[in-house]
Design a protein around this motif. Structure first.
Motif, mmCIF file in Angstrom:
data_model
loop_
_atom_site.group_PDB
_atom_site.id
_atom_site.type_symbol
_atom_site.label_atom_id
_atom_site.label_comp_id
_atom_site.label_asym_id
_atom_site.label_seq_id
_atom_site.Cartn_x
_atom_site.Cartn_y
_atom_site.Cartn_z
ATOM 1 N N ALA A 88 -4.497 64.637 17.406
ATOM 2 C CA ALA A 88 -4.374 63.246 16.955
ATOM 3 C C ALA A 88 -5.588 62.839 16.132
ATOM 4 O O ALA A 88 -5.468 62.117 15.138
ATOM 5 C CB ALA A 88 -4.206 62.313 18.150
ATOM 6 N N ALA A 89 -6.767 63.295 16.527
ATOM 7 C CA ALA A 89 -7.982 62.989 15.772
ATOM 8 C C ALA A 89 -7.970 63.678 14.412
ATOM 9 O O ALA A 89 -8.443 63.123 13.416
ATOM 10 C CB ALA A 89 -9.218 63.407 16.567
ATOM 11 N N ALA A 100 -5.382 64.167 12.656
ATOM 12 C CA ALA A 100 -4.432 63.427 11.830
ATOM 13 C C ALA A 100 -4.972 62.089 11.374
ATOM 14 O O ALA A 100 -4.721 61.660 10.246
ATOM 15 C CB ALA A 100 -3.126 63.216 12.607
ATOM 16 N N ALA A 101 -5.743 61.396 12.245
ATOM 17 C CA ALA A 101 -6.104 60.006 11.936
ATOM 18 C C ALA A 101 -7.548 59.647 12.218
ATOM 19 O O ALA A 101 -7.938 58.489 12.012
ATOM 20 C CB ALA A 101 -5.189 59.058 12.738
ATOM 21 N N LEU A 115 -6.792 57.251 15.667
ATOM 22 C CA LEU A 115 -5.920 57.688 16.758
ATOM 23 C C LEU A 115 -5.756 56.596 17.801
ATOM 24 O O LEU A 115 -4.749 56.565 18.527
ATOM 25 C CB LEU A 115 -6.441 58.971 17.403
ATOM 26 C CG LEU A 115 -7.671 58.898 18.327
ATOM 27 C CD1 LEU A 115 -7.286 58.587 19.774
ATOM 28 C CD2 LEU A 115 -8.434 60.217 18.282
ATOM 29 N N GLY A 146 -2.952 54.763 16.676
ATOM 30 C CA GLY A 146 -1.804 55.613 16.961
ATOM 31 C C GLY A 146 -1.424 55.567 18.435
ATOM 32 O O GLY A 146 -0.237 55.558 18.780
ATOM 33 N N GLN A 168 1.342 59.881 12.266
ATOM 34 C CA GLN A 168 1.386 61.251 12.753
ATOM 35 C C GLN A 168 0.668 61.371 14.095
ATOM 36 O O GLN A 168 1.150 62.046 15.013
ATOM 37 C CB GLN A 168 0.773 62.212 11.744
ATOM 38 C CG GLN A 168 0.930 63.666 12.141
ATOM 39 C CD GLN A 168 0.492 64.620 11.052
ATOM 40 O OE1 GLN A 168 -0.447 65.399 11.225
ATOM 41 N NE2 GLN A 168 1.183 64.577 9.911
ATOM 42 N N SER A 169 -0.482 60.698 14.216
ATOM 43 C CA SER A 169 -1.194 60.728 15.495
ATOM 44 C C SER A 169 -0.363 60.073 16.594
ATOM 45 O O SER A 169 -0.345 60.529 17.742
ATOM 46 C CB SER A 169 -2.557 60.029 15.372
ATOM 47 O OG SER A 169 -2.419 58.620 15.262
ATOM 48 N N LEU A 203 0.718 61.790 19.984
ATOM 49 C CA LEU A 203 0.334 61.176 21.249
ATOM 50 C C LEU A 203 1.537 60.736 22.066
ATOM 51 O O LEU A 203 1.441 60.592 23.289
ATOM 52 C CB LEU A 203 -0.594 59.984 20.995
ATOM 53 C CG LEU A 203 -2.006 60.352 20.525
ATOM 54 C CD1 LEU A 203 -2.740 59.118 20.021
ATOM 55 C CD2 LEU A 203 -2.791 61.016 21.655
ATOM 56 N N ALA A 253 -12.009 65.948 16.247
ATOM 57 C CA ALA A 253 -10.945 66.627 15.505
ATOM 58 C C ALA A 253 -11.080 68.145 15.575
ATOM 59 O O ALA A 253 -10.080 68.867 15.555
ATOM 60 C CB ALA A 253 -10.949 66.169 14.052
#
Length: 420
Positions: free
Chosen positions: A37-38, A40-41, A45, A48, A187-188, A192, A248
């Protein structure tokens, strides 16, 4: 002797149902999904996480209302058939079984990675077989074991949060969500969401819950609320120590955060906690997948032999054994990270069908406020297609295969199909 139409015993109360849901959620998210998740964002996150929680709440509300009305094994497979028709119920069941089978493999591999990294696949396969044996002895024993596991994990995570917030290098200034991109946040959120999907175990165990009309609507939101609180606290604490870039890149985020904070004593504790958390998630996931398999076998969408219920333990042992063997094979061969995205896609499709089913409820059937299932449907579809492209392609392909199999079976059963 076994009976294919014998009902399962109603032995689970609210506490047991909440614990089973928590066992499925806590292990999946905290130790697995934060890193992807990290990536991605970044710090986004946290947004997210909030998005995933909102979608999960909508799904939980729809699932709770449906499960209270239809308190039998199968979850959205059953609801879809009752409210939308046989095909949509089948598609939900197919998406759940294939998606959650991947989740089971991911959780087993997490156990192996933390217990003995050099032999992660072997440890994962053995773990699956051992838990399958536990599940075959009866659902009450599984609930008791899950209660112990959840207690241990929550104590470990509390120690992590307190230690990280008290560390010298901890700084909330590391958390800056202003640069987060919408695509990355979505996406995150999709990744998640993998962490919140455990409350489905409560609905799929509906036939084994006492007073389901009262217990299920209480247990699902309660389990979800506890999991969200834990997730938010841990995510903020880890971000405050590692920052988004280090998070990340982290393979084991909580362990690396403990090392960065100088709490070296906490590292082995986190390793044990991660293994135990994944163990609890795997135990609950195996229960849910086997119950959906049972329901589909009862309706002959899967081989009817899997519908047998053991008269003494009152569990679907054949379904348990088949799922256990399949997951053990996947755990011995699969990749951990690819399993997460594939699982998320399948489960989001499953919940999209649950929300559409809830939209058809009448007010006297416990219909939720219309914006809840509408937001749930939209959220599930958006998050599913915001996942990494490989997950979307593979997930959509498997769903399409399931639909094709259904169509072929219907064609073979059509009048005159066997007369040529």
């Amino acid at each position: 002797m076994t009976g294919s139409d014998q009902p399962l015993a109603r032995r689970l109360g609210t506490g047991d149902a909440v614990v089973i849901g928590l066992g499925a959620m806590i292990g999946a998210g905290i130790f697995v999904a934060l890193g992807p998740a990290a990536r991605a964002a970044g710090a986004g996150l946290l947004i997210g996480l909030a998005v995933a929680a909102v979608v999960a709440f909508c799904n939980a509300t729809s699932s709770a209302r449906l499960a209270a009305l239809y308190p039998a094994s199968g979850g959205t497979y059953l609801y879809g058939r009752k409210r939308l028709g046989d095909f949509w119920g089948y598609l939900a069941g197919w998406a759940f079984v294939v998606g959650k089978t991947a989740s089971c493999a991911a959780m087993a591999l997490t156990v192996g990675a933390y217990v003995w990294p050099g032999y992660a696949h072997a440890i994962a396969a053995v773990t699956v077989l051992a838990l399958t044996a536990v599940n075959c002895t009866g659902v009450q024993k599984s609930a008791r074991l899950t209660r112990v596991i959840v207690t241990i994990v929550l104590v470990v995570l509390a120690a992590v949060v307190v230690t990280l917030f008290g560390a010298e290098g901890s700084a909330l200034s590391h958390i800056d969500v202003t640069d987060a991109r919408v695509g990355g946040v979505l996406q995150s959120a999709g990744l998640l969401f993998f962490a919140f999907a455990g409350y489905a175990r409560i609905a799929t165990l509906g036939e084994e819950v006492r007073d389901p009309a009262r217990v299920i609507p209480r247990a699902i939101p309660l389990a979800l609320g506890i999991a969200l609180t834990v997730y938010a606290a841990v995510a903020v604490a880890v971000l405050a120590v590692l920052g988004p870039d280090r998070l990340a890149d982290a393979v084991a985020p909580l362990s690396e955060a403990a090392q960065a904070a100088g709490a070296h004593w906490l590292v082995p504790v986190v390793r044990v906690g991660a293994a135990v958390a994944a163990l609890g998630a795997l135990l609950a996931l195996l229960l849910g997948v086997s119950r959906t398999t049972l329901a589909m076998a009862r309706d002959r969408h899967l081989p009817h032999v899997l519908a047998a219920v053991h008269p003494r333990s009152q569990v679907p042992q054949r379904a348990e054994l088949l799922i256990g063997l399949v997951v053990a094979v996947l755990a011995a061969t699969a990749d951990l990270r690819s399993a997460i995205g594939f699982s998320s896609f399948g489960v989001l499709i499953y919940y999209a069908i649950a929300n559409v089913s809830a939209l058809t409820l009448r007010s006297d059937e416990g219909r939720p406020a219309p914006p809840i299932p509408v937001l749930g449907v939209l959220g599930c579809v958006v998050l599913a297609f915001a996942l990494p492209s490989a997950s979307v392609v593979s997930g959509a392909a498997v769903i399409a295969v399931g639909a094709a199999v259904y169509g072929l079976r219907r064609a073979c059963r059509a009048p005159g199909a066997n007369s040529r």
